[in-house]
Design an enzyme around this catalytic site. Sequence first.
Site, PDB file in Angstrom:
ATOM      1  CG  ASP A  82      -2.404   2.254   1.365  1.00 18.47           C
ATOM      2  OD1 ASP A  82      -3.380   1.475   1.335  1.00 18.47           O
ATOM      3  OD2 ASP A  82      -1.227   1.845   1.331  1.00 18.47           O
ATOM      4  CD  GLU A 144      -2.008  -3.705  -0.453  1.00 18.67           C
ATOM      5  OE1 GLU A 144      -1.679  -4.839  -0.858  1.00 18.67           O
ATOM      6  OE2 GLU A 144      -1.783  -2.664  -1.107  1.00 18.67           O
ATOM      7  CG  HIS A 356       1.500   0.176  -8.054  1.00 17.13           C
ATOM      8  ND1 HIS A 356       2.301  -0.655  -7.313  1.00 17.13           N
ATOM      9  CD2 HIS A 356       0.309   0.187  -7.415  1.00 17.13           C
ATOM     10  CE1 HIS A 356       1.618  -1.145  -6.283  1.00 17.13           C
ATOM     11  NE2 HIS A 356       0.400  -0.641  -6.332  1.00 17.13           N
TER      12      HIS A 356
HETATM   13 ZN   LIG Z   1      -3.846  -2.512  -4.121  1.00 21.16          ZN
END
Ligand SMILES: [Zn+2]
Length: 385
Positions: A82, A144, A356
């Site tokens: 993910d 995760e 991210h």
């Molecule tokens: Zn990661």
Amino acid sequence: MTGQAPPLRDMIAGLIAAPSVSSSRAHLDQSNLGVIEPLADWLTSAGFTCEVLPVPGHPGKANLIATLGQGPGGLVLSGHTDTVPFDAHRWHHDPFRLTEDNGRLYGLGTSDMKSFLALACEAARGLSPLDLDRPLVILATADEESSMSGAIALAEAGRPLGRYAVIGEPTGLKPVRMHKGIMAEAIHLIGRAGHSSDPSLGNSALEGMHALMGELLAWRRELQGRHRHDAFAVAVPTLNLGHIHGGDSPNRICGECELHIDLRPTPGLELDGLRAELYRRVAELAGRRGLDWRVDRLFPGIPAVETPAGSAIVMAAEALTGHSAGAVAFATEAPFFDRLGMETLILGPGDIAQAHQPDEYLDLARIPPTIEILRALIGRFCQGG
Ligand SMILES: [Zn+2]
């Protein structure tokens, strides 16, 4: 007779092209089967035995266990399927189309961490079960980035997967053998509202919370005085008071107050013990002030983990990379693998600085050494005496 997985670049592009956001916000959450299914196809054609295991209670989510060879022991190469949600308007590239530019591969999940799964497939290319004395497992997990439901389901199933594991989270190809845990709890104090002009008409939950915050900061000082781990940039456990809400009007005694805390323990501090101590302190203070109380988990929590410096997987990775194994400030699935009896190392080609972030990328120069290191680890832990 084994077939062939597609070329490495096509595998990375295929995994990046499959949206697989996981999020606790239901409208953003997506299935991860678009990543699991092609991986299972490639690994089946390469001779692996593939099991797609639905994650109980999480429709559309699955883990993949792909095994080459048999017997006890062996090595697990693991990655999560993910990604976090993304802000499309802040990207200069299409997050779902692998784009090479400036010696980098751009795309959502290039660094964190779908590429690692393709690199694990590449490292296993050409191997047959007959080449292996102990099994090689490629493990792809669900969720995760949100609930860790995939790793939790594996830990609860309790089936041993291997003696050693490498999780390819972004560490800039430097081995990592420990991280702190994370727990986040919502503390509610419930008193009695009443007119502000007469304190005897109520029992202020807000004043109770003020006292409790003092108590929590005192507990933090105790924890930080007793627990210190110099491998971490922040060497002590942390406890953050991150959110508070209580009351509705200056002329009313506050009937209810809620505080959210984040506690990050160093290895050796267990979540269950910390929760018990938190509840004890809240109960005692609330009891003294005649308040009701409740503590809710904001998420299940991730334990801290520390794989011993003397573990064979740590020493092998240190020798191959030339870096001694350290600590990171983010949490991983390692504590759940630890519960399955695997000595687990975190080592991957991406950089956490890119994870991210818009325009996430993987440096192309990291690819050849990653494959070389993974092949050497397979040689060391799956082949020979
Ligand atoms: Zn990661």
